[in-house]
Design an enzyme around this catalytic site. Structure first.
Site, short mmCIF file in Angstrom:
data_model
loop_
_atom_site.label_atom_id
_atom_site.label_comp_id
_atom_site.label_asym_id
_atom_site.label_seq_id
_atom_site.Cartn_x
_atom_site.Cartn_y
_atom_site.Cartn_z
N ASP A 210 39.20 67.81 41.95
CA ASP A 210 39.99 67.63 42.97
C ASP A 210 39.55 69.11 43.25
O ASP A 210 39.26 70.16 43.22
CB ASP A 210 41.79 67.72 43.11
CG ASP A 210 41.82 68.09 44.06
OD1 ASP A 210 42.03 68.00 45.13
OD2 ASP A 210 43.26 68.83 44.21
N ASP B 119 32.78 64.40 56.69
CA ASP B 119 31.67 64.97 57.74
C ASP B 119 32.09 64.79 59.40
O ASP B 119 33.19 64.07 59.07
CB ASP B 119 30.40 64.55 58.15
CG ASP B 119 30.29 62.47 57.21
OD1 ASP B 119 30.88 62.82 57.39
OD2 ASP B 119 29.06 62.82 57.91
N GLU C 210 35.38 62.38 48.15
CA GLU C 210 35.84 63.35 50.02
C GLU C 210 36.40 61.73 49.94
O GLU C 210 37.29 60.84 49.76
CB GLU C 210 34.37 62.31 50.74
CG GLU C 210 33.79 62.99 51.88
CD GLU C 210 32.43 62.85 52.40
OE1 GLU C 210 31.89 63.00 51.62
OE2 GLU C 210 32.17 62.79 53.60
N HIS D 206 36.96 66.65 50.02
CA HIS D 206 35.78 67.23 50.81
C HIS D 206 36.14 66.61 52.13
O HIS D 206 35.46 65.83 52.58
CB HIS D 206 34.69 66.88 49.74
CG HIS D 206 32.76 66.55 50.64
ND1 HIS D 206 32.56 68.15 50.06
CD2 HIS D 206 32.53 66.54 51.79
CE1 HIS D 206 31.61 68.18 51.14
NE2 HIS D 206 30.92 67.12 52.25
O1 G3I Z 1 24.83 49.50 44.74
C1 G3I Z 1 24.01 50.39 43.79
C2 G3I Z 1 24.19 49.74 42.33
O2 G3I Z 1 23.06 48.42 42.34
C3 G3I Z 1 23.96 50.99 41.11
O3 G3I Z 1 24.24 50.39 40.01
C4 G3I Z 1 24.66 52.08 41.67
C5 G3I Z 1 23.99 53.02 40.55
O4 G3I Z 1 23.50 54.45 41.11
O5 G3I Z 1 24.37 52.70 42.71
C6 G3I Z 1 25.01 51.29 43.72
O6 G3I Z 1 24.37 51.88 44.68
C7 G3I Z 1 25.77 53.04 44.94
C8 G3I Z 1 25.93 52.76 47.20
O7 G3I Z 1 27.32 53.98 47.89
C9 G3I Z 1 26.58 51.62 46.35
O8 G3I Z 1 27.60 51.77 46.74
C10 G3I Z 1 24.97 54.27 45.12
O9 G3I Z 1 24.63 54.72 43.78
C11 G3I Z 1 25.96 55.37 45.99
O10 G3I Z 1 24.92 56.47 46.03
C12 G3I Z 1 25.71 55.54 47.32
O11 G3I Z 1 26.94 56.08 47.76
C13 G3I Z 1 27.12 55.87 49.50
C14 G3I Z 1 27.34 57.94 49.90
O12 G3I Z 1 26.94 57.75 51.03
C15 G3I Z 1 25.54 58.16 49.29
O13 G3I Z 1 25.02 56.99 50.10
C16 G3I Z 1 28.84 55.81 49.48
O14 G3I Z 1 28.92 54.35 49.23
C17 G3I Z 1 29.29 56.08 50.85
O15 G3I Z 1 30.34 55.67 51.02
C18 G3I Z 1 28.62 57.68 51.14
O16 G3I Z 1 28.92 57.80 53.04
C19 G3I Z 1 29.22 58.92 53.10
C20 G3I Z 1 28.17 59.29 53.88
O17 G3I Z 1 27.15 59.24 53.95
C21 G3I Z 1 27.76 60.09 54.89
N1 G3I Z 1 29.61 60.27 55.31
C22 G3I Z 1 30.08 60.83 54.77
C23 G3I Z 1 30.14 59.14 53.60
C24 G3I Z 1 31.78 59.54 52.36
O18 G3I Z 1 31.06 60.00 51.32
O1 9MR Z 2 29.27 66.51 53.56
C1 9MR Z 2 28.62 65.79 53.04
C2 9MR Z 2 29.48 64.40 53.02
O2 9MR Z 2 29.65 63.77 54.24
C3 9MR Z 2 28.17 63.74 51.98
O3 9MR Z 2 29.15 62.46 52.16
C4 9MR Z 2 27.42 63.43 50.61
C5 9MR Z 2 25.95 63.46 50.81
O4 9MR Z 2 24.96 62.66 51.61
O5 9MR Z 2 26.77 65.02 51.56
C6 9MR Z 2 27.11 66.31 52.30
O6 9MR Z 2 27.15 67.77 52.35
C7 9MR Z 2 26.24 67.92 51.21
C8 9MR Z 2 25.08 67.43 51.75
O7 9MR Z 2 24.43 66.39 51.30
C9 9MR Z 2 24.05 68.63 50.29
N1 9MR Z 2 24.33 70.10 50.61
C10 9MR Z 2 25.73 70.32 50.52
C11 9MR Z 2 26.44 69.16 51.46
C12 9MR Z 2 28.05 70.11 51.47
O8 9MR Z 2 28.89 69.69 50.73
#
Ligand code: G3I
Ligand code: 9MR
Ligand code: ZN
Length: 540
Positions: free
Chosen positions: A513, A155, A522, A468
Site C-alpha cells: 500500500d 493516470d 494503482e 497510485h
Molecule cells: O500475458 C503475460 C503472460 O503471458 C506473462 O507470463 C506475464 C509475465 O510477465 O506477463 C503477462 O503480461 C502482463 C500483461 O499486463 C497482461 O496481463 C505484463 O507482464 C504486465 O506488465 C502487463 O501489465 C499491464 C500494465 O499496464 C503495463 O503494461 C496491465 O495489465 C495494465 O492494466 C496496465 O495498465 C495501465 C495503463 O497502461 C496506463 N494506465 C494505468 C493502467 C493500470 O496500471
Molecule cells: O502513473 C503511471 C501509471 O498510471 C502506469 O500504470 C505506470 C506504468 O505504465 O506508470 C506510472 O508512471 C510512472 C512511470 O511509468 C515511470 N516514472 C514514474 C511514473 C509515476 O510513478
C-alpha cells in the site's frame, strides 16, 4: 480476556449475509475459537477450527473457522486464545450495499472534462480538466474534441480498449441484475428517470463516440505524451494526442456500442440507434482492415500502451454483440468460425482478451440455439471451465481460483473476472456450488486474504490508504477517493518500490500500500467494473 488484533484471522471485513456460509481463514494456528458480539462482549458461538493445511501461493499454514450457523444481524469479531482477534465485521442482509454503490460511484470520480461539484463529490471535488481539443497524431495542426469520459486509472489518460471493457462489465451487471441498481448514487443525472449505472456508463459512451474516426475505425487512446506528475487533473495541461486507429479499439468499440444499442433502447431509442449505427460502421471497418494494427505506442508517446498480440478476440466479441442485438445471421458465421478456430482462451473478460465477453453475449442472447451445435459446445466448455475454477478453489488456502501465474499486474481483476464466470455458470445451470465459490472471491477482495487488506478504498478495517491515484495523492484530503479497487499482488515486482520491499515474498503477498507502487496499488476503471458486477449479484 484482552485480545489484540494480530492480523492472523482473516475475515470479510465488510461482512456476511445471514444465510451465507461464513468462514474465517486463520493463519498459523488451530483450535477453539469464539465469535463475540462486539457491543455486548457476549460469546455467541464457540467452535473448533479445522486442522492446519499449507497454502502454496501465500506460503501460509491455514485453518478454517466456520460460524455459518450464526445468522443474527450484528457486529462481531472472532477470537482465538493465544492468537488474538479479527477485525470486526457485520452480519446483515445488506452488507454489500454500500460497497457496491461506492464501487460504481468511483467511476463518477474518474470523470474527465467536467467539474466534480462538492454536492456530488464531497471533499474530493475538483475543477474541470482536459477540456482542450487533442491533436490527431502525428499532426501538429489538426485537432478534435475528445472532452469527457473517465480517466483510465491513477493516470489521466483515456484509452478506448479499457474504457469499452469497463462499460461492458457494467452494462452486463445491469442487464443481468437490474434490480440491484434501483438506488441513486448521487451523481448529476440522478433522478432523470434512467438508472444511475446507465447514466454513468453513458458518460463514457458519449466520449467513446468521439473516439470514432470518419472511417469507422476508432482511435486507440487520447493522452498526453508522458505521464504527468502527481498533480490534480486540472493542472495537467500538456497537449493531448489522439493516437492512430487500432483494430483492438475498433473491435471493442463495435461490441460495446452494440450492447448499448440493446440496453438503452428502452430509455432513449434515438440514442440506441446512434449506438447501433456507430457499431455497424466500426464492424465494416474491421471487415476492410483484417490486420492487427495500432496497439503499440507511436514514437514520442509514452503513456499506457494496451498493447495486444491478437485482435481475433475483439472481432469475435464485436460479432457476438452485434448478433445478440440485431439477430442478423451474417455475424453468426463469424462467431462460429472464430470459436471453432479455438485459437485462444475463450473465458477471459479482461482488457487484453475479451473473448469471454463474446461467449457471454452468445450464450445469453435471444437466439443462441440458431446454431445448436455451437451453443452446446460453448455451454459445455463454459461449465467445464467453471468446474476447473471450482477445483482450484478447493485447493487454494484462501478459497479463490488464481494460479501462481495469475498473480500479475491487476490480479484483483482476475479474481473478480473468475467470480463473474462462476456466477454466470450458476445462471446457466443453476447450481449453488458456483455461487459459494464466487462469493469466496468477494470475501478475498474484502479482506479474507493473506495480507488482511480490504482492497476497496474506504472499506474494511485494514484499508488501502495510498493508492497510485493522482487525485487521491494531490488533493490534500487524507482519505483516498472511496470505492476504488486496488490492483492487488503482482509477483513480477514491476515497479521500484515493489522490488525494494517485496523481494522473495510468496505471490499472494506481493502487494504494498504505497503510492509509488503502480504495479500493485494503482486503481483502474476496469478493476472496479467486474467488482460491481460481482457485488451486484450479492446485493440484489
Ligand atoms: O500475458 C503475460 C503472460 O503471458 C506473462 O507470463 C506475464 C509475465 O510477465 O506477463 C503477462 O503480461 C502482463 C500483461 O499486463 C497482461 O496481463 C505484463 O507482464 C504486465 O506488465 C502487463 O501489465 C499491464 C500494465 O499496464 C503495463 O503494461 C496491465 O495489465 C495494465 O492494466 C496496465 O495498465 C495501465 C495503463 O497502461 C496506463 N494506465 C494505468 C493502467 C493500470 O496500471
Ligand atoms: O502513473 C503511471 C501509471 O498510471 C502506469 O500504470 C505506470 C506504468 O505504465 O506508470 C506510472 O508512471 C510512472 C512511470 O511509468 C515511470 N516514472 C514514474 C511514473 C509515476 O510513478
Ligand atoms: Zn481529465
Amino acid at each position: 480476556m484482552h485480545l489484540e488484533i494480530t492480523g492472523k484471522i482473516h475475515v470479510d471485513q465488510v461482512g456476511y449475509r445471514p444465510d451465507d456460509k461464513k468462514i474465517a481463514v486463520i493463519c498459523g494456528s488451530e483450535g477453539r475459537f469464539e465469535l463475540v458480539d462486539e457491543k455486548s462482549g457476549e460469546v455467541v458461538f464457540k467452535g473448533e477450527t479445522t486442522e492446519l493445511v499449507s497454502d502454496g501461493l501465500s506460503g501460509d499454514r491455514v485453518s478454517y473457522a466456520d460460524f455459518s450457523s450464526v445468522k443474527k444481524q450484528g457486529r462481531y469479531y472472532l477470537a482465538l486464545s493465544g492468537i488474538g482477534k479479527s477485525y470486526s465485521f457485520d452480519i446483515g442482509k445488506e452488507v454489500y450495499r454500500d460497497v457496491k454503490n461506492a464501487m460504481l460511484k468511483a467511476l463518477y470520480y474518474q470523470r474527465c472534462g467536467i467539474q466534480l461539484d462538492e454536492k456530488f463529490a464531497g471533499d474530493w471535488k475538483h475543477k474541470s480538466c482536459h477540456i482542450q481539443d487533442g491533436f490527431v497524431y502525428p499532426s501538429k495542426v489538426q485537432k478534435l474534441d475528445g472532452c469527457g469520459g473517465w480517466h483510465d486509472a491513477g493516470d489521466y489518460g483515456k484509452y478506448t480498449v479499457p474504457g469499452a471493457v469497463a462499460v461492458a462489465h457494467l452494462l452486463l451487471a445491469y442487464e443481468f441484475f437490474p434490480e440491484a441498481f434501483r438506488e441513486e448514487i448521487n451523481i448529476p443525472e440522478s433522478g432523470n428517470g434512467m438508472p444511475d449505472i446507465l447514466n454513468e456508463c453513458k458518460y463514457e459512451l458519449d466520449w467513446l463516440f468521439k473516439m470514432q474516426d470518419h472511417s469507422g475505425g476508432t482511435y486507440h487512446k487520447l493522452t498526453t505524451c508522458k505521464f504527468p506528475g502527481f498533480i490534480m487533473p486540472e493542472e495537467d495541461i500538456a497537449d493531448l494526442h489522439f493516437t492512430p486507429v487500432s483494430s483492438t479499439a475498433t473491435g471493442d468499440f463495435a461490441a460495446v456500442m452494440a450492447m448499448a444499442a440493446r440496453i438503452y433502447k428502452n430509455y432513449d431509442a434515438e440514442y440506441a440507434n446512434r449506438c447501433l449505427t456507430a457499431a455497424v460502421k466500426a464492424w465494416e471497418w474491421l471487415q476492410q482492415n483484417t490486420e492487427l494494427t495500432g496497439t503499440k505506442n507511436p514514437e514520442g508517446i509514452e503513456t499506457g500502451e494496451y498493447v495486444d498480440l491478437s485482435d481475433s478476440d475483439e472481432r469475435f466479441w464485436a460479432a457476438s454483440e452485434l448478433y445478440r442485438t440485431t439477430g442478423n445471421t451474417k455475424y453468426l458465421e463469424h462467431i462460429n468460425s472464430a470459436y471453432k478456430s479455438g485459437d485462444k482462451n475463450f473465458f477471459s473478460l479482461g482488457w487484453e482478451n475479451v473473448a469471454g465477453l463474446g461467449v457471454i453475449a452468445y450464450l445469453f442472447g435471444n437466439e443462441p440455439k440458431a446454431d445448436n451445435a455451437l451453443y452446446t459446445a460453448m455451454k459445455t466448455d463454459f461449465i467445464e471451465y467453471a468446474d476447473e475454477l471450482l477445483g482450484r478453489v478447493d485447493t487454494d488456502g484462501y478459497g479463490i481460483s488464481l494460479l501462481e501465474n495469475d498473480y500479475l499486474w491487476g490480479s484483483n481483476m482476475i479474481v473478480m473476472m473468475n467470480a463473474m464466470h462462476l456466477i454466470m455458470a450458476h445462471l446457466l445451470v443453476g447450481e449453488d456450488k458456483y455461487i459459494t465459490a464466487a462469493q469466496g472471491h468477494l470475501h478475498y477482495l474484502l479482506g479474507r486474504n493473506t495480507l488482511d487488506y480490504c482492497y476497496v478504498t474506504g472499506f474494511g478495517s485494514k484499508k488501502v490508504m495510498h493508492p497510485h491515484h493522482r487525485p487521491s495523492a494531490a488533493d490534500g484530503v487524507k482519505e483516498p477517493v472511496p470505492g476504488m479497487v486496488a490492483g492487488g499482488p503482482d509477483k513480477h515486482l514491476h515497479d521500484e518500490i515493489a522490488r525494494a520491499q517485496l523481494k522473495g515474498l510468496a505471490p499472494a503477498k506481493c502487494f504494498i500500500d504505497h503510492v509509488d507502487s503502480y504495479s500493485t496499488n494503482e486503481i483502474t476503471i476496469y478493476w472496479n467494473s467486474p467488482a460491481v458486477f460481482v457485488a451486484a449479484y450479492f446485493d440484489r
